[in-house]
Design a protein around this motif. Sequence first.
Motif, PDB file in Angstrom:
ATOM      1  N   ASP A 121      53.254  35.747  42.204  1.00 36.79           N
ATOM      2  CA  ASP A 121      52.828  35.285  40.891  1.00 36.79           C
ATOM      3  C   ASP A 121      52.873  33.763  40.869  1.00 36.79           C
ATOM      4  O   ASP A 121      53.775  33.156  40.317  1.00 36.79           O
ATOM      5  CB  ASP A 121      53.731  35.881  39.802  1.00 36.79           C
ATOM      6  CG  ASP A 121      53.211  35.562  38.410  1.00 36.79           C
ATOM      7  OD1 ASP A 121      52.005  35.278  38.276  1.00 36.79           O
ATOM      8  OD2 ASP A 121      54.018  35.590  37.470  1.00 36.79           O
ATOM      9  N   GLY A 123      51.141  30.435  39.615  1.00 30.28           N
ATOM     10  CA  GLY A 123      50.210  29.931  38.605  1.00 30.28           C
ATOM     11  C   GLY A 123      49.044  29.174  39.212  1.00 30.28           C
ATOM     12  O   GLY A 123      47.912  29.272  38.761  1.00 30.28           O
ATOM     13  N   TRP A 126      46.283  31.568  40.552  1.00 22.22           N
ATOM     14  CA  TRP A 126      45.445  32.171  39.514  1.00 22.22           C
ATOM     15  C   TRP A 126      44.493  31.156  38.909  1.00 22.22           C
ATOM     16  O   TRP A 126      43.333  31.459  38.630  1.00 22.22           O
ATOM     17  CB  TRP A 126      46.301  32.822  38.433  1.00 22.22           C
ATOM     18  CG  TRP A 126      46.969  34.062  38.934  1.00 22.22           C
ATOM     19  CD1 TRP A 126      48.290  34.226  39.196  1.00 22.22           C
ATOM     20  CD2 TRP A 126      46.336  35.302  39.268  1.00 22.22           C
ATOM     21  NE1 TRP A 126      48.538  35.492  39.667  1.00 22.22           N
ATOM     22  CE2 TRP A 126      47.340  36.175  39.728  1.00 22.22           C
ATOM     23  CE3 TRP A 126      45.035  35.750  39.232  1.00 22.22           C
ATOM     24  CZ2 TRP A 126      47.076  37.461  40.133  1.00 22.22           C
ATOM     25  CZ3 TRP A 126      44.758  37.047  39.641  1.00 22.22           C
ATOM     26  CH2 TRP A 126      45.780  37.884  40.079  1.00 22.22           C
ATOM     27  N   LEU A 129      41.768  30.646  41.423  1.00 22.78           N
ATOM     28  CA  LEU A 129      40.859  31.789  41.455  1.00 22.78           C
ATOM     29  C   LEU A 129      39.913  31.771  40.262  1.00 22.78           C
ATOM     30  O   LEU A 129      38.700  31.952  40.412  1.00 22.78           O
ATOM     31  CB  LEU A 129      41.653  33.096  41.477  1.00 22.78           C
ATOM     32  CG  LEU A 129      40.830  34.377  41.437  1.00 22.78           C
ATOM     33  CD1 LEU A 129      39.993  34.508  42.703  1.00 22.78           C
ATOM     34  CD2 LEU A 129      41.723  35.578  41.261  1.00 22.78           C
ATOM     35  N   LEU A 130      40.445  31.547  39.068  1.00 21.49           N
ATOM     36  CA  LEU A 130      39.602  31.499  37.867  1.00 21.49           C
ATOM     37  C   LEU A 130      38.612  30.338  37.915  1.00 21.49           C
ATOM     38  O   LEU A 130      37.451  30.479  37.539  1.00 21.49           O
ATOM     39  CB  LEU A 130      40.469  31.419  36.617  1.00 21.49           C
ATOM     40  CG  LEU A 130      41.270  32.672  36.301  1.00 21.49           C
ATOM     41  CD1 LEU A 130      42.211  32.418  35.121  1.00 21.49           C
ATOM     42  CD2 LEU A 130      40.359  33.852  36.024  1.00 21.49           C
TER      43      LEU A 130
END
Length: 174
Positions: A121, A123, A126, A129-130
């Motif tokens: 997890d 940050g 993510w 990726l976004l």
Amino acid sequence: MDTAALDDRPSLAIRIVAAWLLTLVALAFAGWAGEFVETAFGAGRYARYGLQALIMSGVVVPGILWLRVNLDRAPVCSLGLPGPGRALRDMGLGISLIAVPLLATILFAKLFGWATVTLTDSGGAWVGLLFSMFTVFFFEALPEELAFRGYIYRNLNTRMSRILAGAVTVALFV
């Protein structure tokens, strides 16, 4: 649709070349602008790629819509763009074509002990990726689909078979 308006349209070759050049100019300008911002201002890669994505879609999308209305003298809806419901369904199908085999591979690798699968997890991962999904959509997918499969293919398909129109579209893309 007024047939007199269709008769005084520019030739098919001019319309295809205009769309192709629009896409090439947008790509070249986006690349130049992104590199300029990165080197001149020390901007990071997120700023560079975000700017390139915004320029590419910001030039190609209105440009293709303008070509459709002013050169083709045809309504924008004749590009064959689906409504929001169908677009979301098709996007879900596209995501599924990647996600289902990936998840099946991870599941079988985990079940049979072939690999250890862990998710971190993080940050930053993510966000990356976004952001990558955003830039791919606005830099590549949207302008490419609208210009090549929407405008160029639709115009070519009025004068040649689907297979030939598809082959010419692919050649122009490459």
